[in-house]
Design an enzyme around this catalytic site. Structure first.
Site, PDB file in Angstrom:
ATOM      1  N   TYR A  45       0.841  -1.207   0.000  1.00 17.52           N
ATOM      2  CA  TYR A  45       0.000   0.000   0.000  1.00 17.52           C
ATOM      3  C   TYR A  45       0.874   1.254   0.000  1.00 17.52           C
ATOM      4  O   TYR A  45       0.665   2.179  -0.791  1.00 17.52           O
ATOM      5  CB  TYR A  45      -0.918  -0.029   1.221  1.00 17.52           C
ATOM      6  N   LYS A  49       1.162   4.173  -2.898  1.00 16.07           N
ATOM      7  CA  LYS A  49       0.887   5.588  -2.626  1.00 16.07           C
ATOM      8  C   LYS A  49       2.126   6.447  -2.858  1.00 16.07           C
ATOM      9  O   LYS A  49       2.024   7.576  -3.345  1.00 16.07           O
ATOM     10  CB  LYS A  49       0.361   5.776  -1.197  1.00 16.07           C
TER      11      LYS A  49
END
Length: 141
Positions: A45, A49
């Site tokens: 994740y 990002k």
């Protein structure tokens, strides 16, 4: 990667021809303060990002000459109904989170929406390639 980076890239690719033809436009992505802080068990994740933030900076250079700005909002811990179902000992998590922040309330979706609205609006016409952190000063980067 699909949701947090590749989908953003595909959406930007779809809208940029129209924006550059018009000679103006705003694009705002949503990232996470975890790109600055890190966290156990969220490497994929955070990598996605972080890639999104890099994409924003690169596209700012490409799109700026065409009158298009692109920025991101780096969200902190935002209170959403789903977290109660997925966060064990939710009440303790809230206490820990508030201890980390200077502003002693949970972030709300409206806080993120207000930042997106600002970056998408006329007052942000000279801002591009930036990440605006909205997190109650959890991460002062």
């Amino acid at each position: 990667m699909e949701i947090n980076l590749l989908t953003h890239a595909a959406c930007v690719q779809l809208v940029t021809p129209a924006l550059t033809r018009r000679g103006r436009g705003r694009i705002v992505a949503v990232s996470s303060v975890l790109t600055q802080l890190g966290r156990v068990d969220l490497a994929a994740y955070i990598a996605a990002k972080s890639g999104l933030e890099g994409l924003v900076r690169a596209l700012a250079r490409e799109l700026g000459p065409h009158g298009v700005t692109i920025n991101c909002v780096r969200a902190g811990s935002i209170e959403v109904p789903a977290e109660q179902a997925v966060v064990p000992d939710h009440a303790a998590m809230v206490v820990r989170q508030l201890d980390r922040q200077c502003i002693k309330r949970r972030g709300l979706p409206d806080d993120i929406a207000a930042a997106v609205g600002f970056l998408a609006g006329p007052d942000a016409g000279f801002i591009t390639g930036q990440c605006l952190t909205v997190d109650g000063s959890w991460c002062m980067a």
